[in-house]
Design a protein around this motif. Structure first.
Motif, PDB file in Angstrom:
ATOM      1  N   MET B   1       0.687   6.476   8.115  1.00  0.00           N
ATOM      2  CA  MET B   1       1.434   5.349   7.558  1.00  0.00           C
ATOM      3  C   MET B   1       2.417   5.821   6.514  1.00  0.00           C
ATOM      4  N   HIS B   4       5.805   3.973   4.563  1.00  0.00           N
ATOM      5  CA  HIS B   4       5.913   3.051   3.433  1.00  0.00           C
ATOM      6  C   HIS B   4       5.306   3.647   2.182  1.00  0.00           C
ATOM      7  N   ARG B   5       5.268   4.973   2.127  1.00  0.00           N
ATOM      8  CA  ARG B   5       4.466   5.622   1.126  1.00  0.00           C
ATOM      9  C   ARG B   5       5.132   5.760  -0.240  1.00  0.00           C
ATOM     10  N   ILE B  64       6.171  -1.262  -3.623  1.00  0.00           N
ATOM     11  CA  ILE B  64       5.028  -0.378  -3.383  1.00  0.00           C
ATOM     12  C   ILE B  64       3.805  -1.228  -3.046  1.00  0.00           C
ATOM     13  N   LEU B  65       3.172  -0.916  -1.943  1.00  0.00           N
ATOM     14  CA  LEU B  65       2.051  -1.736  -1.497  1.00  0.00           C
ATOM     15  C   LEU B  65       0.716  -1.125  -1.888  1.00  0.00           C
ATOM     16  N   TYR B  66       0.634   0.188  -1.762  1.00  0.00           N
ATOM     17  CA  TYR B  66      -0.633   0.857  -2.080  1.00  0.00           C
ATOM     18  C   TYR B  66      -0.409   1.712  -3.326  1.00  0.00           C
TER      19      TYR B  66
ATOM     20  N   GLU C 186       3.920  -2.095 -13.704  1.00  0.00           N
ATOM     21  CA  GLU C 186       4.996  -2.290 -12.745  1.00  0.00           C
ATOM     22  C   GLU C 186       6.091  -3.085 -13.450  1.00  0.00           C
ATOM     23  N   ARG C 293      -1.672  -6.640  -1.087  1.00  0.00           N
ATOM     24  CA  ARG C 293      -0.660  -5.575  -1.056  1.00  0.00           C
ATOM     25  C   ARG C 293      -1.067  -4.497  -0.066  1.00  0.00           C
ATOM     26  N   VAL C 294      -2.331  -4.119  -0.144  1.00  0.00           N
ATOM     27  CA  VAL C 294      -2.827  -3.075   0.755  1.00  0.00           C
ATOM     28  C   VAL C 294      -2.731  -3.565   2.201  1.00  0.00           C
ATOM     29  N   GLU C 296      -0.641  -5.641   3.372  1.00  0.00           N
ATOM     30  CA  GLU C 296       0.765  -5.681   3.777  1.00  0.00           C
ATOM     31  C   GLU C 296       1.180  -4.349   4.426  1.00  0.00           C
ATOM     32  N   ARG C 297       0.643  -3.278   3.887  1.00  0.00           N
ATOM     33  CA  ARG C 297       0.979  -1.970   4.454  1.00  0.00           C
ATOM     34  C   ARG C 297       0.424  -1.854   5.885  1.00  0.00           C
ATOM     35  N   GLU C 301       2.606  -1.604   9.528  1.00  0.00           N
ATOM     36  CA  GLU C 301       2.292  -0.580  10.522  1.00  0.00           C
ATOM     37  C   GLU C 301       1.991  -1.223  11.884  1.00  0.00           C
ATOM     38  N   GLU C 375      -5.769   1.832   6.502  1.00  0.00           N
ATOM     39  CA  GLU C 375      -6.141   2.142   7.893  1.00  0.00           C
ATOM     40  C   GLU C 375      -7.276   1.243   8.381  1.00  0.00           C
TER      41      GLU C 375
END
Lengths: 306, 190, 386
Positions: B1, B4-5, B64-66, C186, C293-294, C296-297, C301, C375
């Motif tokens: 992945m 989007h890192r 940033i998502l993660y 942030e 948020r996690v 969303e990633r 994908e 994942e």
């Protein structure tokens, strides 16, 4: 905690009583038993308020849970009946948000000293300008006569059917050693000095504490062979000795053998929390940045509060 | 992945070395002065009180998502234990930046494939300014030279924005000296 | 609200969710807070303690969470906007007073920066294990309002909103952060004070003689408040009470009070859900807080792999946005609903309830202590292909 006891006084306050204006008459009759001292303490309190010159609308009363906890519901003031043990921290929030109010906590010994004991000592230490009146009847009345942290050693309660094995708190000593500005104890027999003391406590700057020994004939007197309300009043009369200024560690309460030491034990001027706050912040943060805390800054302007 | 890192940065050392502030400066530079995205996760608890301390910074053009660092593109270490702990996580082709008097690369310290490393005597430079406390700002200057993730100007602005009032000149000098050390010894932007 | 322009820290900042939450409170007009230190929420009160004296407010560190949680109720009756802040065990201790605020209809804001439980758990690590507690934590039935930010920016925005909803509905409102959002720095953009909508308290305009403490104006289910110290001589009690505020121990009065309390919050008004590519999706992910948020990633994908994945991100978690979630989850195209959360399965029960068997609902639970690996969520989404 069980619900309120069913024993109710059927004697309504007499018409044209001087109390009528101060009580929510549409809530009478009250729940207190015949011979109970709470009503006497309420009478004394109202008289003290009248003498204090405090504008009535600027006085708020806060109670916890229990027989004395019902006081807030009967007195016609801005009144708050809160949760068990937490009247003091509620009062602190109310006072700090609205510093021009006089805030009185009126509650019982179980409420203020057992479940609320931690708040009691910290409030005395913090010295926020509130008055705490504790009706001490040596037992839990509302729930039916269980042992309290004020119950004398070996006294009988429903949860100590073979006698209380623990020693009680000396409330005035507890308040004193925690830092209270003003500490006094009377009984419901001593109405004149009690009125005077309540009045004085109301107008003192800082944390003021008044303990009021009060008979609970139904749940304490009966089980502990003290007789009815009048008998207990006689004990108060005969065994009380007044010792103003006595060191609080010597201010004992012994209903069986005496003495019951009463009087004003501590009256020491001490800067109250808000005075210290404003002074210290002005000094540390500086006049240019610190906004003094008080009734003006805490209230939004009238026109924006629709 | 990996799509989007974003760029992952881990700064690690002892509590009190200014590890978190270094991360904050990077984050500020990116999010305030370059109007891109950055997150910083701080280590808390016993870690933040004298023992090991680390900041996880992610920089990206997108949201940033993660926000956690798993395999840093840039690893900055200011203590030997930090090197031990995090070197194995360095990404292939990543950059290792270390305070060369506090951290010794030894035999057996294997860099991942394609990784490069950059040492700086940041403590000595800070001591040269007679303020050892600016060690972290020297590091930030050095990072800006050898692993530029933001423009030097943004990084410098973020430094001045982040330090206590009255210490701007000192910290500005510390940043400049770290930056210059990087340019002179490693040719700057590599 | 007064001096708001001067009080608001307008500008672009790089701050964490805890600090943003404190700034949101100040921007919303909060001027009193009482609290007790507990990780990971302490930074909120530390910020308030530092900032309040400059804006005419006050923070008091009380002796425990019991005291803190009722001091703010006292302060609210003293006429100010007030909030308390805690985490984990501290929030458990505060539950009784959430009930008191609900039944006395005291506008107050309660910030819960969630950490792992039960008990002391993992104090410095994220979890979302207090979701059901936020609805059911105090005894009895009461209306719950809880908002769930997934970034420091939203921690600011939703704290402002929490204060507004608290005033609008005279009710406790909870802001449910988690350790990850609380401790993540942030970018946060704080607008100028005069661009922030702030609900003022609804004080009665009636004279004391005509005022009844819990009587609502026609067409309204929310009574106006009286100012303490103005001669209204009102009574406030945690006992079941009638329109006068007097305790009445009758089932009928309890019914009347509960029916009004449970009906007073307008679901459409309070619901905020961010929808992304929901129309015609094959898989719908429902999430909130840091997990959103996690997730969303994982969603991006999965979309790259050609799956049509929609995302419902709940900003309002209580009252549960049941109408919207039901409608979106049961649109014909949805073959599976995936609910990732940092607990062993809490909000998934609400999703299952409203989906009512129309399609499979998959929980991607996590005991907390870290966030999900994207994942793992991706795998759950892609399972629909098998």
């Amino acid at each position: 905690m069980r619900g309120p006891r069913t024993t109710q006084s059927l004697q309504a306050v007499p018409v044209n009583s001087p109390m009528e204006d101060w009580l929510r008459m549409d809530r009478m009759p009250h729940i207190w038993c015949p011979g109970c001292g709470i009503g006497t303490a309420v009478n004394c309190f109202v008289r003290a308020v009248e003498l204090s010159g405090i504008p009535r609308k600027k006085l708020a009363i806060v109670s916890g849970i229990g027989c004395t906890g019902r006081v807030a519901g009967y007195i016609k003031l801005d009144s708050f009946h809160t949760t068990h043990g937490r009247a003091i921290p509620f009062a602190i929030g109310l006072k700090l948000a609205s510093p021009d109010l006089h805030v009185v906590v009126f509650s019982g010994d179980g409420d203020l000293i057992a479940i609320g004991g931690n708040h009691f000592i910290h409030a005395a230490r913090r010295n926020v300008n509130i008055t705490v009146i504790c009706i001490n009847n040596l037992t839990y009345g509302m729930t039916g006569g269980q042992v309290a942290p004020t119950s004398p050693k070996h006294s009988i309660a429903t949860t100590t059917p073979y006698g209380n094995l623990e020693s009680p708190f000396n409330l005035v000593h507890l308040a004193d050693s925690s830092g209270a500005s003003y500490v006094a104890r009377y009984t419901t027999f001593h109405v004149r000095p009690l009125v005077h003391t309540m009045k004085e406590a109301l107008t003192k700057n800082g944390f003021s504490f008044v303990e009021v020994l009060s008979p609970c004939p139904t749940l304490y007197g009966r089980r502990n062979r003290l007789g009815d309300g009048l008998d207990i009043m006689r004990v108060f009369k005969e065994k009380a000795i007044r010792r103003d200024g006595l060191s609080t560690d010597a201010a004992f309460v012994d209903l069986k053998n005496g003495p019951i030491v009463i009087g004003k034990f501590k009256d020491r001027p001490r800067e109250a929390f808000l005075d210290v706050y404003n002074d210290a912040m002005t000094r540390v943060i500086g006049k240019d940045h610190f906004i003094p805390y008080g009734p003006v800054t805490m209230r939004p302007p009238e026109d924006e509060s629709e | 992945m990996s799509g989007h890192r974003g760029t992952e940065v881990r700064i690690a050392g002892f509590g009190g070395q200014g590890v978190i502030l270094s991360g904050m400066i990077l984050g500020r530079a990116v999010s305030i002065f370059e109007n891109k995205h950055a997150t910083l996760m701080q280590s808390f608890g016993p870690e933040a009180r004298g023992g090991a301390c680390s900041a996880q910074v992610i920089l990206s053009d997108e949201k940033i998502l993660y926000p956690y660092v798993k395999a840093p593109d840039v690893l900055v270490v200011m203590s030997q234990p930090a090197l031990r702990t995090y070197l194995p996580t360095l990404r292939e082709g990543g950059k290792l930046i270390y305070e060369q008097d506090l951290v010794k690369l030894e035999e057996g310290d294997e860099l991942p494939e394609g990784a490069t490393c950059y040492g700086v005597p940041a403590t000595k430079i800070a001591e040269g300014l007679r303020r050892r406390i600016v060690l972290n700002i020297v590091m930030v200057g050095f990072i800006s030279a050898v692993a530029p993730m933001v423009s030097m100007e943004s990084a410098r602005k973020a430094v001045l924005h982040s330090v206590p009032r009255g210490t701007e000149a000192l910290n500005g000098r510390a940043f400049d000296m770290g930056y210059r050390y990087g340019v002179e010894n490693y040719g700057g932007e590599s | 609200m007064y001096s708001i322009k001067e009080a608001v820290l307008s500008g672009i900042h790089f701050i964490d969710g805890d600090v943003a939450c404190a700034e949101g409170a100040i921007a919303a007009g909060c001027r009193f807070s009482a609290g007790y230190p507990i990780t990971p929420s302490t930074e909120v009160v530390e910020r308030l303690a530092a900032r309040f004296p400059m804006v005419g407010g006050m923070f008091v560190q009380m002796e425990d969470e019991l005291a803190s949680s009722i001091a703010i109720i006292g302060a609210a009756w003293g006429g100010v906007k007030a909030m308390t802040v805690s985490s984990g065990p501290g929030i458990s201790l505060m539950q009784e007073h959430i009930g008191l605020a609900a039944i006395t209809e005291t506008p107050t804001v309660w910030v819960n920066v969630q950490r792992c439980g039960p008990s002391t758990g993992l104090p410095t690590q994220p979890a979302q294990g207090d979701m059901m507690q936020a609805q059911w934590g105090s005894h009895g039935d009461y209306p719950s309002l809880a908002l769930c930010p997934n970034s420091p920016q939203e921690a600011f925005d939703l704290t402002v909103r929490a204060f507004n909803l608290a005033e609008r509905y005279r009710t406790p409102v909870m802001v449910l952060l988690d350790e990850a959002v609380g401790h993540m720095l942030e970018k946060v953009v704080i607008p100028p004070g005069d661009e922030i909508d702030v609900d003022a308290r609804h004080f009665t305009s009636k004279p004391p003689k005509e005022y009844r403490a819990y009587e609502c104006a026609p067409g309204s289910l929310v009574p106006d408040m009286a100012r303490t110290g103005e001669g209204y001589y009102f009574h406030v009690t945690g006992l079941t009470h009638d329109e006068r505020g007097y305790p009445i121990m009758l089932a009928e009065v309890q019914r009347r009070l509960m029916e009004r309390l449970m009906a007073k919050i307008d679901l459409d008004d309070v619901t905020q859900v961010v929808q992304s590519q929901v129309d015609g999706c094959e898989v719908l992910v429902v999430s909130y807080g840091i997990t959103s948020r996690v997730a969303e990633r994982a969603i991006l994908e999965a979309r790259e792999q050609g799956l049509r994945v929609g995302h419902l991100r709940l900003l309002t978690v209580w009252p549960f946005p049941e109408k919207l979630v039901a409608e979106r989850c049961t649109q014909g195209s949805v073959q599976r609903v995936v609910v990732p959360e940092l607990n062993m399965g809490q909000m998934v029960r609400e999703v299952e309830r409203v989906v009512a068997g129309a399609c499979p609902v998959t929980l991607v639970g996590h005991p907390g202590g870290a966030v999900h690996e994207p994942e793992v969520i991706l795998e759950a989404i892609m399972e629909v292909r098998q």
